[in-house]
Each structure stands twice: as structure tokens, then as C-alpha cells.
Enzyme design. Structure first.
Site, short mmCIF file in Angstrom:
data_model
loop_
_atom_site.label_atom_id
_atom_site.label_comp_id
_atom_site.label_asym_id
_atom_site.label_seq_id
_atom_site.Cartn_x
_atom_site.Cartn_y
_atom_site.Cartn_z
N ARG A 104 -0.58 8.47 -10.54
CA ARG A 104 -0.59 7.31 -9.65
C ARG A 104 0.14 6.11 -10.25
NH1 ARG A 104 -4.04 7.11 -5.49
NH2 ARG A 104 -4.27 4.88 -5.74
N GLY B 260 -0.01 5.20 -4.55
CA GLY B 260 -0.65 6.43 -5.03
C GLY B 260 -0.13 7.65 -4.28
N ASN C 92 -10.59 -3.34 -6.34
CA ASN C 92 -9.78 -2.37 -7.09
C ASN C 92 -10.34 -2.04 -8.48
OD1 ASN C 92 -6.57 -3.45 -5.71
ND2 ASN C 92 -7.89 -1.77 -5.08
N LEU D 217 -7.01 -4.91 7.22
CA LEU D 217 -6.68 -6.05 6.34
C LEU D 217 -7.19 -5.87 4.92
CD1 LEU D 217 -7.07 -9.52 8.11
CD2 LEU D 217 -5.10 -8.64 6.88
N SER D 218 -8.23 -5.05 4.75
CA SER D 218 -8.78 -4.78 3.41
C SER D 218 -9.08 -6.05 2.62
CB SER D 218 -7.84 -3.86 2.62
OG SER D 218 -7.68 -2.65 3.26
N ASP E 62 0.81 -1.22 0.00
CA ASP E 62 0.00 0.00 0.00
C ASP E 62 0.85 1.27 0.00
OD1 ASP E 62 -2.31 1.45 0.01
OD2 ASP E 62 -2.70 1.23 2.15
N THR F 220 -10.45 -7.54 -5.33
CA THR F 220 -11.75 -7.60 -6.03
C THR F 220 -12.42 -6.23 -6.03
OG1 THR F 220 -12.59 -8.45 -3.92
CG2 THR F 220 -12.30 -10.05 -5.67
C1 FPP Z 1 -2.15 -0.11 -3.25
O1 FPP Z 1 -1.64 1.20 -3.16
C2 FPP Z 1 -1.57 -0.79 -4.41
C3 FPP Z 1 -2.26 -1.40 -5.41
C4 FPP Z 1 -3.73 -1.46 -5.43
C5 FPP Z 1 -1.56 -1.99 -6.57
C6 FPP Z 1 -0.34 -2.80 -6.26
C7 FPP Z 1 0.34 -3.12 -7.52
C8 FPP Z 1 1.67 -3.11 -7.74
C9 FPP Z 1 2.66 -2.86 -6.69
C10 FPP Z 1 2.23 -3.32 -9.12
C11 FPP Z 1 2.06 -4.67 -9.73
C12 FPP Z 1 2.52 -5.80 -8.91
C13 FPP Z 1 3.40 -6.78 -9.25
C14 FPP Z 1 3.42 -7.98 -8.40
C15 FPP Z 1 4.32 -6.75 -10.40
P1 FPP Z 1 -2.59 2.44 -3.46
O2 FPP Z 1 -2.54 2.73 -4.92
O3 FPP Z 1 -3.95 2.17 -2.94
O4 FPP Z 1 -1.89 3.57 -2.66
P2 FPP Z 1 -2.59 4.83 -1.98
O5 FPP Z 1 -3.37 4.30 -0.81
O6 FPP Z 1 -1.42 5.67 -1.58
O7 FPP Z 1 -3.46 5.48 -3.00
#
Ligand code: FPP
Length: 241
Positions: free
Chosen positions: A34, A24, A69, A196-197, A21, A67
Site C-alpha cells: 500500500r 491502496g 487513519n 465526505l469521510s 483516495d 483522525t
Molecule cells: C487514501 O487512500 C489516502 C490516504 C489515507 C493517504 C493520503 C496520503 C498521501 C497521498 C501521501 C502524503 C501526502 C502529501 C501531501 C505529501 P487509501 O489508502 O484509503 O486508498 P484505498 O481506499 O484504495 O485503500
């Protein structure tokens, strides 16, 4: 400068799960879109998986796409899917001498044909390997996983292959996407969120948690060392004394 945390002589968790996490917010801090955060997050994932292998972690699980996202803007969803495809292409082509086993959990049905095909190819390319098991959660949600397991079990009951009295913790575990993966010993969530989301809710019954304020793209080997050091102070009783 953070002090280096020494983990020699410490117990290394068998299975570490990561909620990646903060991508973004990381991008926002440097005034970038992002998706730049997700690109950085994918790099951190590779670096941390390599480090986990080096220190002897046997199972790594990472939450790449939930699910829920799909609610994000299409271009962000597309950018995460593209990163996954790039990672899988790289794994298929370049990890030939690797002994790692790549696996996936989640519902593949709604994913694009390309993502599904690359997941299959990546899994096939790992046949015969015996090393660390790296599980990527894609279109994964615990509630969805538990619904899916329930449907399988009810169907077996209706087909007369199972009686209601056969339903126990073990049977439910065996019908989850994680059927052959042990429960996580340590679940790490950076970025300051303390929840845990919808990630590994059944499996986390006796997991230890480590929450950290660092954003996932900045999560370092030393941040993992700090989590492992703290894990070593936990008294895991699993409900006993
Ligand atoms: C959560 O951070 C992150 C995600 C929903 C995406 C995670 C994906 C990757 C790290 C890239 C692909 C993965 C691999 C295994 C190659 P957020 O975007 O919700 O962050 P924020 O809370 O700061 O907005």
C-alpha cells in the site's frame, strides 16, 4: 485515450479541495504494498497542486491523514508520515522562490515531534508570501474540529468574554481550523467512493462535488479539467433562487 478537455474561458473555482483516495487499491492493482500507492499519491498531489497554480486556483486543500487513519497498520501510518516529512523538507529547501503559502489543518498534538517541527518550519518558510494557499489536512477530522471549536467558544462564554447570543455561523467558522480559508467551491473525490469521510463537513455546506472512478495516483490534469468543466454547468444558488 481520453479526449482532452478544454477549460479556457471557463470559471476556475477559487478553492478546490481533494480527498486523495484510492492509493491502496492502485498499489494492489500492480501487486505492490500500500505504501507504494501513497508514494504515487504524493507525486500526484505535487503535480495537481502545480497545475492548480498554473490555471489560477487560489486555494487548494488536500486530505492527507484523517483522525481515523490511526486505525491503519503502524507501518502504513509511518509511511504516510514519512511522505509528509519528505514533502515538507522539499518545500522548505527547494521552494525558496515559490510564492505559495503552505498551511495545515488538524490536531497537531498527537503527531510526532519531527512532523510537528517540519510543519512549523514549512509555515515559517512561507512568511511574506502572497500566492496560492495550499492547505494540507493532517490528523484532521470535521467532528474533532467542531468539538474543538465548541470547547473554545464555551470557554470564552465561561470566562465572560462572550455571551451565548454572540454564537452564530460566523463565530463557529472563525473557531474552526479553516478560520481564514474560504469554503471550498469544489470538492473532488476520486476512486469511486461517494462520501465526505469527516472532511470539511461544516465548510462543505454549499460546495459542489465531483466524484470520479479514477484512483488518486492516476488522477490527471485532464481529470481536473473534466471536474472544472462540469463545475461550470452548476447553478450555485446558495439557498436563493
Ligand atoms: C487514501 O487512500 C489516502 C490516504 C489515507 C493517504 C493520503 C496520503 C498521501 C497521498 C501521501 C502524503 C501526502 C502529501 C501531501 C505529501 P487509501 O489508502 O484509503 O486508498 P484505498 O481506499 O484504495 O485503500
Amino acid at each position: 485515450m481520453q479526449q482532452k478537455t478544454d477549460i479556457s474561458n471557463l470559471i476556475i473555482p477559487n478553492h478546490i479541495a481533494f480527498i486523495m483516495d484510492g492509493n491502496g487499491r492502485w498499489a494492489k492493482k500492480i501487486a505492490m504494498p500500500r505504501k507504494v500507492g501513497h508514494i504515487a499519491g504524493a507525486k500526484t498531489f505535487k503535480k495537481i497542486v502545480d497545475y492548480c497554480e498554473k490555471i489560477g486556483v487560489k486555494y487548494v486543500t488536500a486530505y492527507a491523514f484523517s483522525t481515523e487513519n490511526w486505525k491503519r497498520p503502524k507501518d502504513e501510518v509511518d509511511s504516510i508520515m514519512k511522505l509528509l516529512v519528505d514533502y515538507l523538507n522539499d518545500a522548505i529547501k527547494n521552494f525558496k522562490n515559490d510564492n505559495r503559502i503552505l498551511r495545515f489543518i488538524g490536531d497537531r498534538e498527537p503527531l510526532s515531534d519531527l512532523v510537528k517541527q517540519k510543519m512549523q518550519e514549512a509555515e515559517d518558510s512561507c512568511k511574506g508570501r502572497t500566492g496560492m494557499i495550499v492547505t494540507i489536512a493532517i490528523n484532521y477530522g470535521s467532528r474533532d474540529e467542531i468539538c474543538n471549536a465548541t470547547k473554545n467558544i464555551v470557554k470564552m462564554c465561561l470566562d465572560g468574554k462572550l455571551s451565548i447570543d454572540d454564537i452564530d455561523n460566523d463565530l463557529i467558522s472563525k473557531n474552526l481550523y479553516t478560520a481564514d480559508i474560504p469554503d471550498p467551491d469544489l470538492i473532488i473525490r476520486p476512486s469511486g467512493e461517494i462520501r465526505l469521510s469527516n472532511f470539511l463537513m461544516w465548510q462543505a455546506a454549499y460546495s459542489e462535488f465531483w466524484f470520479d472512478n479514477v484512483l488518486w495516483p492516476d488522477f490527471s490534469q485532464n481529470d481536473l479539467n473534466r471536474a472544472i468543466k462540469d463545475y461550470n454547468t452548476r447553478d450555485r444558488r446558495f439557498g436563493g433562487i
